[in-house]
Motif scaffolding. Sequence first.
Motif, PDB file in Angstrom:
ATOM      1  N   CYS A   1       0.885  -1.239  -0.080  1.00 51.24           N
ATOM      2  CA  CYS A   1      -0.053   0.120  -0.039  1.00 51.24           C
ATOM      3  C   CYS A   1       0.854   1.206  -0.051  1.00 51.24           C
ATOM      4  O   CYS A   1       1.713   1.150   0.803  1.00 51.24           O
ATOM      5  CB  CYS A   1      -0.773  -0.071   1.135  1.00 51.24           C
ATOM      6  SG  CYS A   1      -1.820   1.610   1.599  1.00 51.24           S
TER       7      CYS A   1
ATOM      8  N   ARG B   1       0.245   3.111   9.488  1.00 46.00           N
ATOM      9  CA  ARG B   1       0.389   4.500   8.766  1.00 46.00           C
ATOM     10  C   ARG B   1       1.847   5.231   9.455  1.00 46.00           C
ATOM     11  O   ARG B   1       2.637   5.547   9.140  1.00 46.00           O
ATOM     12  CB  ARG B   1      -0.671   5.240   8.531  1.00 46.00           C
ATOM     13  CG  ARG B   1      -0.273   6.632   7.571  1.00 46.00           C
ATOM     14  CD  ARG B   1      -1.609   7.158   7.164  1.00 46.00           C
ATOM     15  NE  ARG B   1      -1.110   8.218   6.306  1.00 46.00           N
ATOM     16  CZ  ARG B   1      -1.997   9.074   5.839  1.00 46.00           C
ATOM     17  NH1 ARG B   1      -3.244   9.009   6.063  1.00 46.00           N
ATOM     18  NH2 ARG B   1      -1.522  10.256   4.959  1.00 46.00           N
TER      19      ARG B   1
ATOM     20  N   CYS C   1       0.254   3.000   3.610  1.00 42.84           N
ATOM     21  CA  CYS C   1       0.677   2.472   4.957  1.00 42.84           C
ATOM     22  C   CYS C   1       1.970   1.438   4.928  1.00 42.84           C
ATOM     23  O   CYS C   1       2.586   0.861   5.911  1.00 42.84           O
ATOM     24  CB  CYS C   1      -0.258   1.966   5.731  1.00 42.84           C
ATOM     25  SG  CYS C   1      -1.010   0.538   5.033  1.00 42.84           S
TER      26      CYS C   1
ATOM     27  N   ARG D   1      -7.974  -1.637  -3.409  1.00 44.29           N
ATOM     28  CA  ARG D   1      -9.412  -0.318  -3.316  1.00 44.29           C
ATOM     29  C   ARG D   1     -10.221  -0.317  -2.106  1.00 44.29           C
ATOM     30  O   ARG D   1     -10.572   0.417  -1.695  1.00 44.29           O
ATOM     31  CB  ARG D   1     -10.154  -0.517  -4.539  1.00 44.29           C
ATOM     32  CG  ARG D   1      -9.686  -0.032  -5.946  1.00 44.29           C
ATOM     33  CD  ARG D   1     -10.420  -0.005  -7.154  1.00 44.29           C
ATOM     34  NE  ARG D   1      -9.711   0.017  -8.385  1.00 44.29           N
ATOM     35  CZ  ARG D   1     -10.108   1.028  -9.174  1.00 44.29           C
ATOM     36  NH1 ARG D   1     -11.142   1.740  -8.901  1.00 44.29           N
ATOM     37  NH2 ARG D   1      -9.329   1.254 -10.021  1.00 44.29           N
ATOM     38  N   GLU D   2     -10.176  -1.842  -1.572  1.00 44.53           N
ATOM     39  CA  GLU D   2     -11.002  -1.986  -0.346  1.00 44.53           C
ATOM     40  C   GLU D   2     -10.026  -1.955   0.844  1.00 44.53           C
ATOM     41  O   GLU D   2     -10.546  -1.879   2.080  1.00 44.53           O
ATOM     42  CB  GLU D   2     -11.669  -3.433  -0.525  1.00 44.53           C
ATOM     43  CG  GLU D   2     -12.447  -3.667  -1.725  1.00 44.53           C
ATOM     44  CD  GLU D   2     -12.668  -5.092  -1.956  1.00 44.53           C
ATOM     45  OE1 GLU D   2     -12.352  -5.978  -1.089  1.00 44.53           O
ATOM     46  OE2 GLU D   2     -13.265  -5.329  -2.974  1.00 44.53           O
ATOM     47  N   HIS D   3      -8.955  -1.793   0.673  1.00 46.23           N
ATOM     48  CA  HIS D   3      -7.993  -1.735   1.979  1.00 46.23           C
ATOM     49  C   HIS D   3      -8.039  -0.420   2.450  1.00 46.23           C
ATOM     50  O   HIS D   3      -8.054   0.351   2.106  1.00 46.23           O
ATOM     51  CB  HIS D   3      -6.542  -1.952   1.433  1.00 46.23           C
ATOM     52  CG  HIS D   3      -5.325  -1.597   2.497  1.00 46.23           C
ATOM     53  ND1 HIS D   3      -5.292  -2.444   3.337  1.00 46.23           N
ATOM     54  CD2 HIS D   3      -4.667  -0.421   2.508  1.00 46.23           C
ATOM     55  CE1 HIS D   3      -4.318  -1.774   4.435  1.00 46.23           C
ATOM     56  NE2 HIS D   3      -3.946  -0.651   3.642  1.00 46.23           N
ATOM     57  N   GLU D   4      -8.154  -0.312   3.902  1.00 48.98           N
ATOM     58  CA  GLU D   4      -8.331   0.737   4.706  1.00 48.98           C
ATOM     59  C   GLU D   4      -7.058   0.873   5.642  1.00 48.98           C
ATOM     60  O   GLU D   4      -6.640  -0.209   6.122  1.00 48.98           O
ATOM     61  CB  GLU D   4      -9.535   0.797   5.653  1.00 48.98           C
ATOM     62  CG  GLU D   4     -10.719   0.919   5.062  1.00 48.98           C
ATOM     63  CD  GLU D   4     -11.938   1.312   5.726  1.00 48.98           C
ATOM     64  OE1 GLU D   4     -11.677   1.683   6.798  1.00 48.98           O
ATOM     65  OE2 GLU D   4     -13.029   0.969   5.363  1.00 48.98           O
ATOM     66  N   CYS D   5      -6.122   1.708   5.776  1.00 46.88           N
ATOM     67  CA  CYS D   5      -4.839   1.703   6.503  1.00 46.88           C
ATOM     68  C   CYS D   5      -5.366   2.238   8.089  1.00 46.88           C
ATOM     69  O   CYS D   5      -6.226   2.975   8.338  1.00 46.88           O
ATOM     70  CB  CYS D   5      -4.218   2.902   5.873  1.00 46.88           C
ATOM     71  SG  CYS D   5      -3.657   2.660   4.276  1.00 46.88           S
ATOM     72  N   SER D   6      -4.875   1.406   8.884  1.00 46.29           N
ATOM     73  CA  SER D   6      -5.027   1.773  10.156  1.00 46.29           C
ATOM     74  C   SER D   6      -4.012   2.883  10.670  1.00 46.29           C
ATOM     75  O   SER D   6      -2.865   3.107   9.737  1.00 46.29           O
ATOM     76  CB  SER D   6      -4.629   0.560  11.181  1.00 46.29           C
ATOM     77  OG  SER D   6      -3.127   0.348  11.151  1.00 46.29           O
TER      78      SER D   6
END
Length: 68
Positions: free
Chosen positions: A3, A25, A6, A16-21
Amino acid sequence: MPCPVCGASVDRTALREHECSPERRADYEMFGLRGETAQLEAGVLRYLMTAAGRFETWLAAKHVRRRA
C-alpha cells in the motif's frame, strides 16, 4: 503489492478495499524518516557538546532543581 500509504502488503485485487490503520501508517512514515531521525539525534548530541549546549544543559538542570 505494498500500500503506498501504509506499506502493508495488499493483494492487487483488494487494494481499493484496503483501509490503512493509523498505527500502521505512523509506523510506515517513521520507517521512511529513520535516516533523518538518526541525523537529528546526532546533531543534538553535537550541539550539546558545544559551549552553548553545555550552558543550556546547566541552565535546564538549575531550573529543574529550583522546582523540586
